[in-house]
Design a protein around this motif. Structure first.
Motif, PDB file in Angstrom:
ATOM      1  N   PHE A  10       6.524   2.270 -14.548  1.00 36.14           N
ATOM      2  CA  PHE A  10       6.797   3.669 -14.267  1.00 36.14           C
ATOM      3  C   PHE A  10       8.173   4.133 -14.738  1.00 36.14           C
ATOM      4  CE2 PHE A  10       3.772   2.128 -11.123  1.00 36.14           C
ATOM      5  CZ  PHE A  10       2.717   2.972 -11.402  1.00 36.14           C
ATOM      6  N   GLU A  37      -1.695   9.882 -18.496  1.00 38.47           N
ATOM      7  CA  GLU A  37      -1.553   8.839 -17.474  1.00 38.47           C
ATOM      8  C   GLU A  37      -2.535   7.693 -17.707  1.00 38.47           C
ATOM      9  OE1 GLU A  37       1.577   9.571 -15.676  1.00 38.47           O
ATOM     10  OE2 GLU A  37       0.351   8.913 -13.971  1.00 38.47           O
ATOM     11  N   ARG A  50      -0.574   4.698  -9.659  1.00 39.66           N
ATOM     12  CA  ARG A  50       0.394   5.536  -8.935  1.00 39.66           C
ATOM     13  C   ARG A  50       0.184   5.404  -7.430  1.00 39.66           C
ATOM     14  NH1 ARG A  50       4.518   7.501 -12.133  1.00 39.66           N
ATOM     15  NH2 ARG A  50       3.686   8.183 -14.122  1.00 39.66           N
ATOM     16  N   CYS A 164       1.990   9.481  -6.178  1.00 41.70           N
ATOM     17  CA  CYS A 164       1.430  10.521  -7.052  1.00 41.70           C
ATOM     18  C   CYS A 164       2.384  11.685  -7.254  1.00 41.70           C
ATOM     19  CB  CYS A 164       0.101  11.015  -6.488  1.00 41.70           C
ATOM     20  SG  CYS A 164      -1.174   9.750  -6.557  1.00 41.70           S
TER      21      CYS A 164
END
Ligand SMILES: *Cc1c(COP(=O)(O)O)cnc(C)c1O
Length: 313
Positions: A10, A37, A50, A164
Motif C-alpha cells: 500500500f 485497485e 484493503r 478502505c
C-alpha cells in the motif's frame, strides 16, 4: 515469500487512475477514470486486501494463532484471506458454504487457489452455515475456537472500513463523483469517509435492494451519496449474455478486464447513467476497480454449463 507487513502493498501512494476513452461507447461530455485497485495483487481482489489490512495487523498484535473466516464457492474474500495468510505466514482456515464442494475442490478455481495458498478448508452444510454466528455451531467444526481470530463473512468491520478509507488519495480530490460496486457496504463506507465536501459518492448495489444504507450509516457520517440497485442484473452473481457482451466489449476497447459480479455491473451502470444525463455536464467521474478477477474462471464454468457465451480472459 513472507513480507514483514502488508504495507508493502500500500505504500506505493495509491493505485493509478486510468482514463477510459468514452467515444467508442458513443458517450461524450464527461471524463471517466478507473482506479486500478485490481493491480494491487495479480490474483487477489483489491478491496479485499484493503479490508484485511488492519484486521491482519490487529490479529498479529493479538495472542491468536490463526485466522478463521467464511465464504462461498467463488468468494473473493476467501481467496484474499488465503493469499494474505501465505504472504505473511499466518495459518488460515476457511469455512466454506456447502459440504458438496469438498468433492469438487480441484475443479473450483477459487477453492483450489485458497488450498494452494495453504488455507485449510472446512466444509459446512448450508443450514449450519446460516447459523455460523452461534459459537456452539462453529465448535462442531472447530473445537479449539478460542485460538482463532475470527473475521466475519465479507470482512466488514470498523478496521475494514478504515482500510478502505485509504483507497482514495489526495490526488483524487479533483473528481466530482466517486463510484464503486457495493456488496456489504464496507468498501463504500470507507470511501465515503475519505470524500471531500464537493464530492458525491455513487454506489452500485450488486444485491437486491439498498439495505446497505444501514451499514453506511453505522460506519460513516457522510450522507452525500446515491445508492442504487438498478444495475444488479437480478441479484448477487446473476449475469446474462448482455453483461458478458459488455465485459468483452469493454475489454476489447480498453484492454481492462472487469469482473462479472461487481465491477462490470458498476461500469454498466455508470455508462447508462451517463446516457440518461444523470451526471452534471463536464463532470469528472472516478470509478474504483475493486478487483475480483479471480472469480471469472468460476463464472465461466457456470456459463459454459448453461451454454451461454463466456467472458474472455
Ligand atoms: C467484495 C467486493 C466488493 C464489495 O465490497 P463490500 O465492502 O462488501 O461492499 C466490490 N468489488 C469486489 C471486486 C469485491 O470482491
Amino acid at each position: 515469500m513472507a513480507y514483514e507487513n502488508l504495507d508493502f502493498f500500500f505504500k506505493k501512494s495509491g493505485s493509478i487512475n486510468e482514463e477510459i476513452c468514452l467515444e467508442p461507447f458513443s458517450i461524450s461530455g464527461y471524463s471517466l477514470f478507473l482506479k486500478r485497485e485490481d493491480q494491487i495483487h495479480p490474483v487477489v481482489s483489491g478491496n479485499k486486501f484493503r479490508k484485511l489490512k488492519y484486521l491482519v495487523h490487529d490479529m498479529k498484535a493479538s495472542p491468536k494463532k490463526a485466522i478463521l473466516t467464511f465464504g462461498g464457492a467463488f468468494s473473493n474474500h476467501i481467496a484474499a484471506t488465503a493469499a494474505i495468510g501465505k504472504l505473511m505466514d499466518i495459518p488460515t482456515v476457511g469455512l466454506i458454504r456447502g459440504e458438496e464442494l469438498e468433492q469438487l475442490r480441484t475443479s473450483n478455481p477459487t477453492l483450489q487457489y485458497a488450498y494452494q495458498c495453504g488455507m485449510r478448508l472446512i466444509y459446512m452444510n448450508r443450514s449450519d452455515y446460516r447459523l455460523k454466528g452461534q459459537e456452539e455451531v462453529l465448535k462442531k467444526y472447530i473445537p479449539n475456537l478460542d485460538e482463532y481470530y475470527i473475521i466475519p463473512e465479507g470482512g466488514t468491520s470498523s478496521l475494514a472500513v478504515k482500510g478502505c478509507s485509504e483507497i482514495l488519495s489526495e490526488a483524487d480530490t479533483n473528481f466530482d463523483y466517486i463510484a464503486t460496486a457495493v456488496g456489504t457496504g464496507g468498501t463504500f463506507a470507507g470511501i465515503l469517509n475519505s470524500l471531500q465536501p464537493h464530492q458525491q459518492g455513487l454506489g452500485f448495489s450488486v444485491l437486491n435492494g439498498t439495505f446497505q444504507k444501514e451499514i453506511l450509516g453505522k460506519f460513516s457520517n457522510n450522507t452525500h451519496y446515491h445508492l442504487t440497485d438498478t444495475f444488479n442484473f437480478g441479484g448477487y452473481a446473476k449475469i446474462d449474455s448482455e453483461l458478458v457482451r459488455f465485459i468483452n466489449k469493454f475489454k476489447e476497447i480498453t484492454r481492462i478486464q472487469l469482473d462479472p459480479v461487481y465491477t462490470a455491473k458498476m461500469m454498466y451502470g455508470i455508462m447508462n447513467l451517463m446516457q440518461e444525463g444523470y451526471f452534471r455536464k463536464n463532470s469528472r467521474i472516478l470509478a474504483i476497480h475493486t478487483g475480483g478477477l479471480q472469480g471469472i474462471k468460476g463464472m465461466n464454468l457456470r456459463l459454459k454449463s448453461k451454454n451461454l457465451p463466456q467472458i474472455e480472459i
